[in-house]
Design an enzyme around this catalytic site. Structure first.
Site, PDB file in Angstrom:
ATOM      1  CG  ASP A 111       4.659  -5.426   0.732  1.00  0.00           C
ATOM      2  OD1 ASP A 111       3.781  -4.764   1.311  1.00  0.00           O
ATOM      3  OD2 ASP A 111       4.732  -6.668   0.801  1.00  0.00           O
ATOM      4  CG  ASP A 129       2.565  -4.258   5.727  1.00  0.00           C
ATOM      5  OD1 ASP A 129       1.422  -4.749   5.758  1.00  0.00           O
ATOM      6  OD2 ASP A 129       3.375  -4.481   4.802  1.00  0.00           O
TER       7      ASP A 129
END
Length: 152
Positions: A111, A129
């Site tokens: 991330d 995401d």
């Protein structure tokens, strides 16, 4: 179908961006893009959002394979006649596979997009995401629009 190309594009951009972060940033390093709003932060996640089900990779493998199968089935059955649904499912498929690749090959998800919304420190996320969320929002919008049409 064009919708599979959308999924492939999402996967490619997602994996390229994650590769760049892993190769060029130390874990935990952060680069401000817009002070107090947007940062590029090298982060790893072994679970889902907010660290839910951390280190339960087997669970994510099973759920993702079933989910991807469902999305492909749904795309084949319904997306041919519904452009917005096809785009939405292409985004969702690309996002699901993008994070699945990380889980299989890294045992964690990379991330790096770190946002502060009204001083709330939102969990760090990635392109996959984002594609998943945008796809879901588009499906919700489409559902609301169809509901409105049915009432008229």
């Amino acid at each position: 179908m064009i919708y599979y190309l959308i999924a492939l594009f999402v996967i490619a951009i997602d994996q390229l961006s994650k590769w760049f972060i892993v190769k060029n940033m130390e874990l935990g390093a952060s680069i401000p893009i817009i002070d107090n709003v947007l940062y590029i932060t090298s982060h790893r996640n072994r679970g889902a959002a907010w660290g839910i089900l951390e280190n339960k990779m087997w669970f994510f493998y099973i759920i993702t394979v079933v989910f991807v199968g469902f999305i492909v089935f749904y795309m084949k059955k319904y997306a041919k006649t519904d452009k917005l649904l096809g785009i939405s499912l292409g985004l969702i498929l690309g996002g699901a596979i993008g994070n699945f690749i990380d889980r299989v090959f890294r045992q964690e998800v990379v991330d790096f997009i770190h946002v502060y919304i009204f001083s709330y420190n939102y969990p760090v996320f990635n392109i996959a995401d984002s594609a998943l969320c945008i796809g879901v929002v588009l499906i919700i919008i489409q559902t609301l629009l169809e509901g409105k049409k049915m009432k008229e």
